[in-house]
Design a protein around this motif. Sequence first.
Motif: not given
Length: 140
Positions: A44-56, A65-71, A109-115
């Motif tokens: 579970r910790d490995a999955a959390r770490s991978e999620i954090n890395t992907m968010k970065s 690219l001045n936009r978030f990835p679509s996938k 990806f939420n376009e309004q909140t950029l999250e």
Amino acid sequence: MKRSRRQNRRGFTLTEVLLVMAILVMIGGLAVVGFLQAQNRATRDAARSEINTMKSACTQYRLQLNRFPSKLDDLFTPPQGVTPSQWGGPYLTSGSKFDPWGNEYRYEFNEQTLEVRITSAGPDGIPGNEDDIPAPTEQQ
């Protein structure tokens, strides 16, 4: 002088051997349970770490690219319509879009909140229940 039966006895009785075996089995069972719990926590910790890395990596992608990835695939290979020089990736050189249980991470990806929200369906592979793994900043 005649010796009593007790003085001639050597070795262990069947009851003593069974008692020692039962104690060893209980200790072994506790050790296995402890090991499995530690292994589950580590996964579970490995999955959390991978999620954090992907968010970065998504943030780096946005800066380039001045936009978030679509996938999530856009972090590994350039999306259509973007040249490799514009893309500036790959943004992830290790890891994959699959969680430790072999299920694809969910990317929203939420376009309004950029999250960006990346989650794992957890060990059961069913999204939306209590074993899901949210991004580290969303933990309670």
